[in-house]
Design an enzyme around this catalytic site. Structure first.
Site, PDB file in Angstrom:
ATOM      1  N   SER A 125       0.964  -0.983  -0.054  1.00 11.39           N
ATOM      2  CA  SER A 125      -0.067  -0.271  -0.094  1.00 11.39           C
ATOM      3  C   SER A 125       0.816   1.124   0.094  1.00 11.39           C
ATOM      4  O   SER A 125       2.234   0.912  -0.254  1.00 11.39           O
ATOM      5  CB  SER A 125      -0.518   0.104   1.385  1.00 11.39           C
ATOM      6  OG  SER A 125      -1.554   0.868   1.417  1.00 11.39           O
ATOM      7  N   TYR A 172      -1.371  -2.219  10.679  1.00 10.88           N
ATOM      8  CA  TYR A 172      -1.617  -1.793   9.075  1.00 10.88           C
ATOM      9  C   TYR A 172      -0.495  -1.409   7.783  1.00 10.88           C
ATOM     10  O   TYR A 172      -0.243  -2.012   6.971  1.00 10.88           O
ATOM     11  CB  TYR A 172      -3.402  -1.191   8.750  1.00 10.88           C
ATOM     12  CG  TYR A 172      -3.713  -1.891   7.490  1.00 10.88           C
ATOM     13  CD1 TYR A 172      -3.437  -2.283   6.315  1.00 10.88           C
ATOM     14  CD2 TYR A 172      -3.410   0.117   6.377  1.00 10.88           C
ATOM     15  CE1 TYR A 172      -3.592  -2.216   5.087  1.00 10.88           C
ATOM     16  CE2 TYR A 172      -3.244   0.110   5.122  1.00 10.88           C
ATOM     17  CZ  TYR A 172      -3.553  -1.576   4.462  1.00 10.88           C
ATOM     18  OH  TYR A 172      -3.419  -1.106   2.784  1.00 10.88           O
TER      19      TYR A 172
END
Length: 283
Positions: A139, A152
């Protein structure tokens, strides 16, 4: 003989798009996720559209022995995986002390442990056959600390560095390794969290262009790709700033996910992560 791609988190969104585009390229596909019905629907669609074999493998990737089970089932079906797409993942959002610790544990099992374990299981076979490829989905959160997405963001930073390290190990041994670092992608993340403010880095894109960018980068043997001009600039510029300053600046941006009361804007504390699959697909 047709090559075979195994895709985790393949029952929806980014994973399903990988299945579609890889099948269009002529790959047979092995689709892995927790949701059997949704996997079957994807398999039927891509198999019929592109004339490839589409295998369904139902597995919760949060389980400690998930990768071993996947690899054993692949072997039992007489399949050899030439392309591994570690797409499965989900995220949690909010103040760290308010997030369920068990949910963060499962997040790490899916986003990190299963990814590494599957690579351990399947990469040696690629080497033995003289070639293959691994695509790990990270990401744009991988390039800096991410307050309110702390676990995350840290997991995705692991994925990025893991992928770049493996690329150097195997680039002269016939196995390509690409890390995909998308910005916000249209997934169930934003519906679940209850606010589109979680797309803190800008406008969202759809899965199609992200997967096309990934496959082009893989064809060119790139180490990583951050699709979109803004994401590319951030990927190159952000890591060159002092880490503490970057973390402070990131907090000013990511605090927008909190409501005025200081809690996450949405009801759930654990949500599918932007650019990754929903929990049903991921785990």
């Amino acid at each position: 003989m047709r090559s075979t791609a195994l895709i985790t988190g393949a029952s929806s969104r980014l994973g399903a798009e990988f299945a579609e585009q890889l099948a269009a390229r002529g790959h047979d596909v092995v689709l892995v996720a927790r949701s059997g019905d949704r996997l079957a629907a994807v398999a039927e669609r891509v198999g019929a559209a592109h004339g490839v074999a589409a295998h369904v493998l139902v597995q919760d990737l949060a389980e400690p022995d998930a990768a071993r089970r996947v690899a054993a089932e692949v072997a039992a079906r007489g399949l050899e995986v030439d392309l591994l797409v570690n797409n499965a993942g989900f995220g949690t959002c909010g103040r760290f002390e308010e997030i369920d610790g068990a949910r963060d544990h499962d997040q790490l099992m899916v986003n990190v442990v299963a990814l590494v374990d599957l690579t351990h299981e399947l990469l040696p076979g690629m080497l033995a056959r003289g070639g293959g490829a691994v695509v790990n989905v990270a990401s744009n959160a991988a390039f800096q600390p991410d307050p309110y997405f702390a676990v995350y963001g840290a997991a995705k930073a692991f994925v990025l560095n893991f992928g770049l390290a493996l690329r150097q190990e195997y680039r002269r041994r016939g196995v390509r390794v690409l890390t995909l670092c998308p910005g916000p992608v249209e997934t169930g993340f934003f519906d679940t969290i209850g606010t589109r403010r979680a797309a803190v880095t800008g406008a969202m894109t759809t899965p199609g262009p992200v997967v096309r960018a990934a496959l082009r980068a893989l064809d060119r043997d790139r180490g990583y790709v951050a699709p979109g001009l803004g994401n590319t600039l951030a990927a190159h510029l952000t890591p060159r700033r002092p880490r503490a300053l970057v973390a402070a600046l990131a907090e000013r941006v990511t605090r927008s996910v909190l409501s005025p009361s200081g809690t996450p804007s949405g009801t759930p504390s654990a949500v599918p992560a932007a650019g990754t699959s929903t929990p049903e697909a991921a785990a």
